[in-house]
Design a protein around this motif. Structure first.
Motif, PDB file in Angstrom:
ATOM      1  N   GLY A 115       0.820  -1.209   0.000  1.00 56.66           N
ATOM      2  CA  GLY A 115       0.000   0.000   0.000  1.00 56.66           C
ATOM      3  C   GLY A 115       0.848   1.249   0.000  1.00 56.66           C
ATOM      4  O   GLY A 115       0.541   2.226  -0.696  1.00 56.66           O
ATOM      5  N   TYR A 161      -2.152  -3.952   1.213  1.00 61.55           N
ATOM      6  CA  TYR A 161      -3.140  -3.452   2.186  1.00 61.55           C
ATOM      7  C   TYR A 161      -3.433  -2.025   1.769  1.00 61.55           C
ATOM      8  O   TYR A 161      -2.713  -1.100   2.117  1.00 61.55           O
ATOM      9  N   VAL A 162      -4.494  -1.842   0.981  1.00 64.04           N
ATOM     10  CA  VAL A 162      -4.751  -0.537   0.381  1.00 64.04           C
ATOM     11  C   VAL A 162      -6.109   0.039   0.756  1.00 64.04           C
ATOM     12  O   VAL A 162      -6.510   1.069   0.234  1.00 64.04           O
ATOM     13  N   ASP A 163      -6.823  -0.604   1.693  1.00 59.54           N
ATOM     14  CA  ASP A 163      -8.118  -0.087   2.136  1.00 59.54           C
ATOM     15  C   ASP A 163      -8.242  -0.231   3.647  1.00 59.54           C
ATOM     16  O   ASP A 163      -8.664  -1.270   4.155  1.00 59.54           O
ATOM     17  N   LEU A 164      -7.869   0.834   4.361  1.00 55.67           N
ATOM     18  CA  LEU A 164      -7.947   0.792   5.817  1.00 55.67           C
ATOM     19  C   LEU A 164      -9.356   1.031   6.345  1.00 55.67           C
ATOM     20  O   LEU A 164      -9.586   0.987   7.548  1.00 55.67           O
ATOM     21  N   THR A 165     -10.323   1.252   5.430  1.00 58.56           N
ATOM     22  CA  THR A 165     -11.721   1.249   5.859  1.00 58.56           C
ATOM     23  C   THR A 165     -12.237  -0.187   5.986  1.00 58.56           C
ATOM     24  O   THR A 165     -13.332  -0.410   6.497  1.00 58.56           O
ATOM     25  N   THR A 219      -4.067   5.858  11.590  1.00 56.58           N
ATOM     26  CA  THR A 219      -4.785   7.025  11.051  1.00 56.58           C
ATOM     27  C   THR A 219      -4.825   8.181  12.034  1.00 56.58           C
ATOM     28  O   THR A 219      -4.865   9.347  11.619  1.00 56.58           O
ATOM     29  N   PRO A 238      -9.688   7.320   7.221  1.00 56.43           N
ATOM     30  CA  PRO A 238      -8.976   6.179   6.627  1.00 56.43           C
ATOM     31  C   PRO A 238      -9.191   6.034   5.129  1.00 56.43           C
ATOM     32  O   PRO A 238      -8.463   5.276   4.476  1.00 56.43           O
ATOM     33  N   ALA A 239     -10.167   6.757   4.567  1.00 59.86           N
ATOM     34  CA  ALA A 239     -10.403   6.704   3.127  1.00 59.86           C
ATOM     35  C   ALA A 239      -9.561   7.705   2.344  1.00 59.86           C
ATOM     36  O   ALA A 239      -9.664   7.771   1.118  1.00 59.86           O
ATOM     37  N   SER A 297      -5.347   5.003   2.124  1.00 56.15           N
ATOM     38  CA  SER A 297      -5.978   3.870   1.437  1.00 56.15           C
ATOM     39  C   SER A 297      -5.953   4.149  -0.065  1.00 56.15           C
ATOM     40  O   SER A 297      -6.924   4.664  -0.625  1.00 56.15           O
ATOM     41  N   ASP A 341      -8.804  -6.174  -1.694  1.00 54.72           N
ATOM     42  CA  ASP A 341      -7.966  -4.979  -1.807  1.00 54.72           C
ATOM     43  C   ASP A 341      -7.199  -5.023  -3.126  1.00 54.72           C
ATOM     44  O   ASP A 341      -7.124  -4.030  -3.858  1.00 54.72           O
TER      45      ASP A 341
END
Length: 297
Positions: free
Chosen positions: A148, A174-178, A207, A212-213, A218, A243
């Motif tokens: 990410g 890991y590219v979406d921490l939502t 964050t 997180p978006a 992310s 992801d």
């Protein structure tokens, strides 16, 4: 593929799961214990260095005349891991691409939350450019959160008006921490390492009150237009499968050359298990060919 190898690896990983109630220091201790057993290839040499004020580990491979540079970002949900623990993977990529690798020791949360890691990654790239390294001779690579971070650094470099590297190779990014990907739930039983219950409490440590978006947190939500070619590898048995799939879709929609490479039946960052998993070596060979074809082009 070897069904027996994949089953043995899955059983091994399930014997030592990360505790859902572990604090960051405990998780760091467990990860260090796990990675310290991964011996560097005998032909790989590591030397501590600094780039742009950021610590890094320079990784070279005996018998390989380095004509290119790999900037490597380790994984660990932005809270765990270190540059040396990922030197083996960095060496595997460098050896396949006639490159010297720099595994970056970016700052970790919660002591250093966003944007510390993003700032460090950009500083390393800026330092290489300032040293006269040609962008077409540089590739980014990384696993998990490091994957990410590699994509976020491409976006950040573009937005700073910097010339971009030749390509990027990301493993299980890991590219979406939502945690909005459907596979976070649908692959829960198949994934021997991660789960929503493990990941969710750790997001806020990185964050630190930021959304997180945000695209640099992310990058699946970032504008990916203008990025160099991407190779995305992911295993079929991981909660971060979506992801990778969504990142590839976003890149394609932005007219970025992207290759999505899904290996069924294997776990998160399966490439690290080369000595016991044939699919790992095969995937790294594919990555080496992808990067070599674009370096210096």
């Amino acid at each position: 593929m070897s069904t027996e190898q994949r089953q043995a690896l899955d059983a091994m990983l399930r014997r030592s799961p990360f505790p859902l109630d572990g604090d960051v220091e405990e998780l760091r201790r467990l990860l260090h214990a796990a990675t310290s057993t991964q011996v560097l290839p005998p032909e790989a040499k590591t030397v501590p260095t600094t780039l742009g004020g950021v610590p890094a580990v320079e990784v070279t491979v005996d018998g390989v005349e380095p004509r290119h540079v790999v900037v490597y970002f380790h994984g660990g949900v932005y809270l765990l891991g270190d540059a040396l623990s990922s030197a083996g993977l960095a060496a595997q990529i460098g050896g396949r691409t006639a490159a010297k690798a720099y595994s970056v020791e970016y700052r970790l949360a919660p002591e250093h939350p966003y944007p510390a890691a993003v700032d460090d990654a950009l500083a390393v790239y800026e330092a290489l450019l300032a040293d006269g390294v040609t962008p077409s001779d540089i590739v980014f690579a990384g696993e998990s959160a490091g994957g990410g971070l590699a994509v976020a650094t491409l976006v950040n470099a573009r937005d700073h008006g910097l010339p971009l590297p030749a390509a990027a190779f990301v493993m299980s990014p890991y590219v979406d921490l939502t945690l909005a990907g459907a596979s976070v739930d649908t692959k829960d039983a198949a994934d021997p390492l991660f789960s929503r219950e493990l990941l969710e409490p750790l997001v806020a440590d990185y964050t630190a009150g930021q959304d997180p978006a945000l695209g640099l947190i992310s990058p699946v939500f970032a504008d990916l237009s203008g990025l160099p070619p991407l190779l995305i590898q992911v295993g079929g048995h991981e909660v971060l499968l979506d992801d990778a799939v969504r990142l590839a879709g976003r890149a394609a929609n932005a007219d970025v050359e992207v290759t999505l490479d899904v290996t069924p039946g294997v776990p998160h960052v399966f490439q690290v298990y080369g000595p016991i998993l044939d699919e790992a070596t095969a995937a790294l060979d594919r990555a080496g060919r992808f990067l070599t074809a674009r370096l210096g082009a």
